[in-house]
Design an enzyme around this catalytic site. Structure first.
Site, mmCIF file in Angstrom:
data_model
loop_
_atom_site.group_PDB
_atom_site.id
_atom_site.type_symbol
_atom_site.label_atom_id
_atom_site.label_comp_id
_atom_site.label_asym_id
_atom_site.label_seq_id
_atom_site.Cartn_x
_atom_site.Cartn_y
_atom_site.Cartn_z
ATOM 1 N N CYS A 1 0.842 -1.187 0.000
ATOM 2 C CA CYS A 1 0.000 0.000 0.000
ATOM 3 C C CYS A 1 0.881 1.242 0.000
ATOM 4 O O CYS A 1 1.799 1.342 0.806
ATOM 5 C CB CYS A 1 -0.874 -0.016 1.245
ATOM 6 S SG CYS A 1 -1.692 1.548 1.514
ATOM 7 N N CYS B 1 -7.340 2.636 -1.720
ATOM 8 C CA CYS B 1 -7.096 1.699 -0.609
ATOM 9 C C CYS B 1 -7.580 0.312 -1.023
ATOM 10 O O CYS B 1 -8.723 0.143 -1.447
ATOM 11 C CB CYS B 1 -7.842 2.171 0.631
ATOM 12 S SG CYS B 1 -7.911 0.924 1.918
ATOM 13 N N CYS C 1 -18.349 -8.672 17.798
ATOM 14 C CA CYS C 1 -17.236 -8.056 17.066
ATOM 15 C C CYS C 1 -16.150 -7.595 18.027
ATOM 16 O O CYS C 1 -15.260 -6.849 17.633
ATOM 17 C CB CYS C 1 -17.731 -6.920 16.179
ATOM 18 S SG CYS C 1 -18.700 -5.708 17.067
#
Ligand code: SAH
Length: 456
Positions: free
Chosen positions: A73, A160, A409
């Site tokens: 990236c 991204c 989560c």
């Protein structure tokens, strides 16, 4: 400890924190080093001396670990989005699975079988939703991207690789609109300016796209120009919206949405059903992994056809509706009114007649339903990161389901709530971690609790 700030020394990394940082030891004191991998020999500089440990900055990798990869990236090292960008996916999965084990052993003191973590089918472009903060750039022109680690400095990220492929084209179109129409970015310090975030949501199967500008105030100048630019560049666009958030602070979305063009929602297919998703409604962000998670939840629910199923924190109804044909009756509870509205329509549009949805907090509504005599056979609970509402575990005891399927989560709050449920007599049967958010430090889990109804 005679180690001081700014000291530099070589350090062998022998452990990992759940946020992806490496840990080494200098004179018996732990040094936490973001960006370091287990097996690395690195040169560090101490940036902070805490009471029981040190914080170090990685200056140089002297000998790389076998787990180390070079991030692909362009914003790596600047953007705070990917805690695990420097690690192989296998190493990331090991750390995440260990985190779940640590939470149960250390936080909850519970012994429960923990299955191997289920890898994400996609580790790139797995997200169906992107929320880019917008800010004035160094030359005053608006920029959009992601925040640098532990800051609100916006780093332009280009394309991204975690986001939907069309998201960066949406961002470019919005920035062009802002320049041409003279719409300023929101400035967090002075609470002035207009555009705060760019929200993009894509249906992974349908390809439908919603672009929403989060603004401090409406109307915005030249809305038609915005719509034109977006439509010209984004095939599949079905919805252009504004969200109005005039409050200072970190909450991304405000309560009010305005449709500028198209529908006030997108649609998508999940586990064979069609869902309508309004921008204020929650929708699992990793589609392929969500289907695997829901399959596990269905296996844990073990419905045989006649059961009453309670789906607490139900969002747009996805879990309950995908299980409805195997249940006698489904009751969903959700606090966001738009999500409840979506859930009701989703039931109707999929011709599901045995599902009802109620709007309110799970804590309050479950207590009310229990007081009215509701005794579900199976409860699904899927709360946000902070875990179950206060009092919910006691309500579940009153409801006395044979099974509870907890979808979480955050393994820390899951472990805390699991200990409460265990104290109420529910038996922790099994946990399956899922990697829902590759490259980030978050871990999803499905957990089963069982209990036979007390015979009376
Ligand atoms: N089960 C759904 C949603 C899970 S996310 C799915 O898989 O898509 C958690 C949901 O809980 C969100 O929709 C959020 O709006 C809702 N929520 C947050 N706090 C709540 C509360 N106290 N009571 C009920 N719902 C709540």
């Amino acid at each position: 400890m005679n180690i001081r700030k700014n000291d530099r020394f070589p350090l062998a990394i022998d452990g990992a924190l759940h946020d992806g940082s490496g840990v080494g030891h200098k004179d018996g004191v732990a040094v936490f080093v973001p960006g370091a991998a287990v097996g690395d020999l690195v040169e560090v500089q101490i940036v902070k001396v805490e009471k029981r440990f040190l914080r170090g900055k990685l200056l140089r990798v002297i000998e790389p670990s076998r787990d180390r990869i070079s991030p692909d990236c362009p914003a790596a090292g600047r953007c705070g989005g990917c805690a695990f960008a420097h690690l192989s996916y296998a190493a990331e999965l090991r750390i995440k699975e260990q985190r779940v084990r640590d939470c149960f052993a250390r936080l909850a003191g519970l012994e429960v079988p923990i299955r191997p973590i289920v890898p994400s089918p996609l580790s790139r472009r797995y997200r169906n939703k992107a929320q880019y903060p917008v800010a004035p750039g160094p030359d005053g022109r608006p920029i959009a991207g992601f925040y640098a680690t532990r800051s609100h400095r916006v780093i332009p990220c280009g394309d991204c690789l975690l986001q939907p492929a069309r998201a960066s084209a949406a961002v470019e179109a919005v920035l062009e609109y802002m320049e041409r129409a003279g719409v300023p970015a929101y400035d967090e310090q002075s609470c002035t300016g207009t555009v705060r975030h760019i929200f993009v949501r894509e249906g992974a199967v349908s390809g439908q796209l919603c672009v929403m500008l989060v603004v401090r105030q409406a109307p915005i100048p030249q809305p038609k120009l915005l719509v034109e630019l977006l439509r010209a560049r984004l095939p599949g666009l079905v919805s252009v919206m504004l969200n109005i958030n005039s409050r200072p602070g970190n909450a991304i979305l405000g309560r009010e949405c305005v449709t500028l063009w198209g529908a006030p929602y997108i649609e998508d297919t999940l586990c064979g059903l069609r869902f309508r998703i309004s921008p204020l409604s929650f929708y699992q962000i990793n589609h392929a992994q969500c289907e695997q998670l829901y399959r596990k939840a269905a296996e844990y629910a073990a419905l045989t056809g006649g059961e009453t199923l309670c789906d607490l924190y139900c969002g747009i109804g996805t879990i309950g509706l995908t299980m409805a044909r195997d249940a006698g009756r489904v009751i969903g509870v959700e606090v966001v009114p738009e999500a409840v509205e979506d859930a009701r329509r989703n039931a109707a549009e999929n011709h599901i007649e045995n599902a009802e949805f109620f709007c309110g907090t799970a804590g309050d509504l479950a207590a009310e339903l229990a007081a009215r005599g509701l005794r579900p056979d199976v409860c699904i609970i899927d709360p946000p990161r902070k875990g179950c509402d206060a009092g919910l575990t006691e309500t579940l005891t009153r409801m006395s389901p044979r099974r509870i399927v907890y979808v979480s989560c955050d393994p820390a709050t899951l472990a805390r709530d699991a200990a409460l449920l265990a104290a109420e007599g529910f038996v922790p049967a099994e946990v399956t971690p899922f990697d829902m958010f590759p490259r980030s430090a978050h871990v999803e889990c499905a957990m089963l609790f069982t209990r036979e109804r007390p015979s009376c």
